[in-house]
Design an enzyme around this catalytic site. Sequence first.
Site, PDB file in Angstrom:
ATOM      1  N   THR A 227     -13.993  -1.826   2.275  1.00 29.86           N
ATOM      2  CA  THR A 227     -15.026  -2.472   1.462  1.00 29.86           C
ATOM      3  C   THR A 227     -15.547  -1.509   0.396  1.00 29.86           C
ATOM      4  O   THR A 227     -15.812  -1.920  -0.735  1.00 29.86           O
ATOM      5  CB  THR A 227     -16.159  -2.984   2.374  1.00 29.86           C
ATOM      6  OG1 THR A 227     -15.607  -4.032   3.182  1.00 29.86           O
ATOM      7  CG2 THR A 227     -17.328  -3.544   1.587  1.00 29.86           C
ATOM      8  N   GLU A 247      -9.330  -8.108  -0.372  1.00 31.31           N
ATOM      9  CA  GLU A 247      -9.257  -8.348   1.083  1.00 31.31           C
ATOM     10  C   GLU A 247      -9.773  -7.079   1.750  1.00 31.31           C
ATOM     11  O   GLU A 247      -9.098  -6.053   1.727  1.00 31.31           O
ATOM     12  CB  GLU A 247      -7.818  -8.639   1.513  1.00 31.31           C
ATOM     13  CG  GLU A 247      -7.162  -9.831   0.833  1.00 31.31           C
ATOM     14  CD  GLU A 247      -7.740 -11.164   1.268  1.00 31.31           C
ATOM     15  OE1 GLU A 247      -8.508 -11.204   2.253  1.00 31.31           O
ATOM     16  OE2 GLU A 247      -7.458 -12.170   0.606  1.00 31.31           O
ATOM     17  N   CYS A 281      -7.894  -5.134  10.186  1.00 27.47           N
ATOM     18  CA  CYS A 281      -9.132  -5.605   9.553  1.00 27.47           C
ATOM     19  C   CYS A 281      -9.773  -6.702  10.395  1.00 27.47           C
ATOM     20  O   CYS A 281     -10.981  -6.841  10.429  1.00 27.47           O
ATOM     21  CB  CYS A 281      -8.828  -6.114   8.154  1.00 27.47           C
ATOM     22  SG  CYS A 281      -7.505  -7.322   8.107  1.00 27.47           S
ATOM     23  N   GLU A 382     -17.443  -0.699  10.625  1.00 24.69           N
ATOM     24  CA  GLU A 382     -16.039  -0.868  11.016  1.00 24.69           C
ATOM     25  C   GLU A 382     -15.497   0.465  11.518  1.00 24.69           C
ATOM     26  O   GLU A 382     -15.593   1.476  10.829  1.00 24.69           O
ATOM     27  CB  GLU A 382     -15.225  -1.335   9.802  1.00 24.69           C
ATOM     28  CG  GLU A 382     -13.793  -1.635  10.138  1.00 24.69           C
ATOM     29  CD  GLU A 382     -12.975  -2.021   8.906  1.00 24.69           C
ATOM     30  OE1 GLU A 382     -13.117  -1.362   7.865  1.00 24.69           O
ATOM     31  OE2 GLU A 382     -12.176  -2.970   9.005  1.00 24.69           O
TER      32      GLU A 382
END
Length: 489
Positions: A227, A247, A281, A382
């Site tokens: 991101t 993405e 992801c 993440e």
Amino acid sequence: MKKIFIAGKWKLGGGKPSKSYYPADHSENAEISSASLDDVDEAILAADAAWRHSDWRDTLPSEKATILFKVANLLEDKKTFLAKLQTRDNGKPISETMGLVNSAIATTRYIASCLETLDNELTNQRIKSVLTFTTYEPLGVIAAITPWNSPVASEIQKIIPALAGGNAVILKPAEATSLIALELATIFEEAGLPAGLFSVLTGKGSVVGEAIVKHPLVQKISFTGSTSTGRHLAHVAAEKLISTSLELGGKSPTIVFEDANVDIAVNGVIYGIFSSSGQACIAGSRLFIHQSIYDKFLDALIEKTKKIIVGDPEAPNTQMGPLVSEAHLNTVDDYVKMAKEEGGNVVTGGYRLTGENFDKGSYYAPTIITGLTNQAQICQEEIFGPVLVAMPFSDEDALVAEANQSVYGLAAGIWTEDYRKALDMAKRLEAGTIWINTYKKFSIATPFSGHKESGVGKEKGRLGILDYMQTKSIFLNLDETPNPWCEVK
Ligand code: NAD
């Protein structure tokens, strides 16, 4: 030293070379030359000339499809080789990399088949005297920038629809996994794609990637990655006023209701987080279990997690391989330490694996943590590793609020036998993909996209080709009616 591929020619790039290592034992796979800024310019100028002046954009759909089908056949011929190569590059088990090559083959055949079915539009004829229609045209030079975790699938997913749309593509693979991208170049060359339409520029994202996306002739950035990089590229695109497809990362919730089939759900949850060693992801990294089955489900989960076959990624029965690098292993381990400091209980795993089969590689045990709330940092960031946080829930509204309490919105999993409840949840969860009683299933026919900070735009689907095209609307006057000012004498 591996050469780079610029407009049909193989040459040693003028940038600083890098090396690819096998994460299972850190042995060197290859040294790879890297593009210089002059190489970037050369490839993009050739790409611009190729889409504008070669016949590609006006080539019959069936003829474009013929080349793409050749690409698919070559991917199939080289399937085992490509899967092994990707396993060497990023350490994913061979069973997974075979699946990724199969996905690349299917994507190519699907898009090739779609080519003949794409229509221009005869729009609503509101003005009787004027025929209006809308055509689709290529955008131009597309920058395709990819991460290291599933290169063969994510690269083909961008290159094929972009070429199908009549564009030229510059591929910048991740530094750690450039070997697949260079093999793809040999495949496109062998399939007879006109020179210039596809180039592979290896090198650092902050140097080579940055130069590609900022180049004035690049008309779209198709990016898969983190991101933070995606946000930066969105700024670059905004400055240039070009489109993007981003993405990005995820922190996906998986929800197990009290009526779930426990055996099937346990398997699904484990596969959802621990396959690819969590380097996905879409990894289902936040687990919400209904309070009434929490203890029973957690016990089953721990028992099954301990049985995951971790080891040699080249062995056909291996389920979990190493992490991509030592640096990444240390990041994962730091997150686990942070979780403990936040009061988390590590109920299985939580350490690097050691012993004869593991010492040479970057292996981390599949890890489950309890005792935290969704607000914990480990639940919000993440990790991209084999770490699952399990939390109980009882109230459904509170559950939905917690599951949605994330900057990410990539995917979610729901395990229940009650399909009404599942569909209601599917509507309420903020994510681009919802899996009900399954996880990580994909179809090239179904669009894939991230909500919130997990992405902008979508990939896949029959109309995915149109994401690499722009519309042109044409008004053709059919009678002699003058425009208003013609009547002014
Ligand atoms: P990353 O953002 O570090 O790198 C991705 C690519 O961007 C690499 O090729 C890198 O060299 C390039 N890059 C970096 N800086 C750049 C710049 N300034 N300009 C141009 N290019 C630049 O990501 P990563 O660590 O390689 O991959 C892991 C991330 O990818 C995770 O966050 C994961 O969730 C995400 N991911 C998302 C999807 C999805 O479909 N949503 C799929 C796979 C991976």
